[in-house]
Design an enzyme around this catalytic site. Sequence first.
Site, PDB file in Angstrom:
ATOM      1  N   HIS A   1      -0.260   5.618   0.635  1.00  0.00           N
ATOM      2  CA  HIS A   1      -1.286   6.657   0.741  1.00  0.00           C
ATOM      3  C   HIS A   1      -0.590   8.001   0.608  1.00  0.00           C
ATOM      4  CE1 HIS A   1      -3.126   3.145   2.717  1.00  0.00           C
ATOM      5  NE2 HIS A   1      -4.222   3.590   2.120  1.00  0.00           N
TER       6      HIS A   1
ATOM      7  N   ASP B   1       0.809  -1.214   0.000  1.00  0.00           N
ATOM      8  CA  ASP B   1       0.000   0.000   0.000  1.00  0.00           C
ATOM      9  C   ASP B   1       0.844   1.265   0.000  1.00  0.00           C
ATOM     10  OD1 ASP B   1      -2.788   0.129  -0.102  1.00  0.00           O
ATOM     11  OD2 ASP B   1      -2.974  -0.895   1.810  1.00  0.00           O
TER      12      ASP B   1
END
Length: 644
Positions: free
Chosen positions: A382, A380
């Site tokens: 962000h 991931d």
Amino acid sequence: MVNIILKDGTKKEYDKGTSVLEVAQNLSSGLARVACAGKIDGELVDLRIPLNDDCNLEILTFEDDGGKWAFRHTGAHILAQAVKNLYPDVKLAIGPAIQTGFYYDFDIDKHFTEEDLANIEDEMKKIVKAKYDIETFTLSKEEALKLMADEPYKIELINDLPEGEIIRFYKQGDFVDLCAGPHLLNTKAFEAFKLLSTAGAYWKGSEKNKMLCRIYGTAFSKKADLKAYLERIEEAKKRDHRKLGKELELFVIMDEGPGFPFFLPKGMLLKNNLIEYWRELHQKAGYKEISTPIILNKELWLTSGHWEHYRENMYTTIIDEMDFAVKPMNCPGCMLVYKSKLHSYKDLPLRMGELGLVHRHELSGALHGLMRVRNFTQDDAHIFMLPNQIKAEIENIMKLIDEVYNAFGFKYRVEISTKPEDSIGEESVWETATQSLIDAMTELGYDYKINEGDGAFYGPKIDFKLEDSLGRTWQCGTIQLDFQLPERFELEYIGSDGEKHRPVMIHRVVFGSIERFIGIITEHFAGAFPTWLAPVAVKVLPISDKYAEYANNVADQLNEKGIRAEIDYRTEKIGYKIREARMERVPYIVVVGLEEQETNTVSVRSRQKGEEGSFPLNEFINRVESEINTRFNYHTNITNEFSK
């Protein structure tokens, strides 16, 4: 009269009531022969549909997605008719087209065998040869229920429809089925097909309902294309990552943990090589790596919206009489990291990366090796940014993803997925977010396809569909633009005006799931990984025990340079050891004996060129070291002998 605009922008005028097929015939008799369906103002329609209003019209062939769907959907009905002919007591459920073909679900007190499939195929061929015209008609709900009185699953589907809705049926010969269409005009075009397999499937996908028998098939408009596809299927069986994972000692899935993979030492080497590559790229791209807890309390998941929109896929527990959940996604934890300190506009864009272990409940019937598991490592990231930084950040991500996929030799296409039914947030915010993605892709010059209704519940996304060496498509990378979670978590930054503002956020993954990506590249490379990625780069084979010491010296020098080397000490004949090493798909095999020991050389066999002869050890080490450091991938030039 009605005015229509064709796909190329041409404007035509026709009598009101002219069908889509008649337009195709007017444009070209050749086009009409291969037409499968139409598209009116973006909606997939039957060729029989009359044009009663001005519209945009496309004539679809098998080369178009909608054309394939109509073609293969027709195959599902031919399959159902054949099964009904052979097994009159069978009850029909549903039979849609899918990406690779079609299926139909049946309620029958038997399990279909290979012999049964062959008989059903023969019956389908008779239906095709009969050249039945495919007709369509509509009925009221009352009439439809009467017609389908002996088909309980059709009755249930009809009762699920809104009151007053006109219900459509299709008929070929004496076979009638409830269906919205579209379909081909005649069964005769459906010649190139093959039934592939059977499986169990719950009615409406719910474990609470009865298990039905599903038959899968595929179909193409040309026999040559069907033949090529079936050959790819056979090749895919040989490359199955579950089979290779066991043979190459990469991973196992045990009864004690269904859907929870165990990585073996060589599998961990492969996984860590991918992670090392990921970290190297992200450090260069300005990402800061974080780690967030696996278990967090219910309040967090209520705030994020996952408790409401994703609860059925989450594992939960109780700690100190409070509800907690094992994280299915890393995003909410990253929100808390952002909130842990006050940010200025000068801090943005702030890029946070996380290799987070997530858990998602998958139905046991959906589990498939590493491709569909219940826990996996999500790569991931962000990114928190100002609104005017969206385009630049998307461009940076696109470049990073492009670099990664090129390193593995993948081609890819891009789709923009829009607002799903189960979404959160205001419509205006969704429109702004979606348009931002479209504008960014347009300005960057990427071709893309709109995938309606397939966005995340909190925002639209860009999906990357990889094409592997067998031409199969896999979704891996994604870029999700999110205005919702920053609002829900009340994220803020101090702007240049000294006031508090809300940042925009991007969620993005490159591999998607490390485990799934390993499954994909295992099949893509047929287990013959590039040297930089392979768990063992060099296999050292001493001709006999007398040369074990020199073999150790060779392996030590290789390992000191970061080249993963392994020695085969067994007292087998050298020819046998070479064959074994080849089946392990190692990039390089080096044989050492008296001559090599006396001259400080190695006899080299490579996966790329076969027997290469003798090289000074230092020269060989430099060659392999360069190949690893540059992450050179010559796989596309190899005739892969391992899948034969």
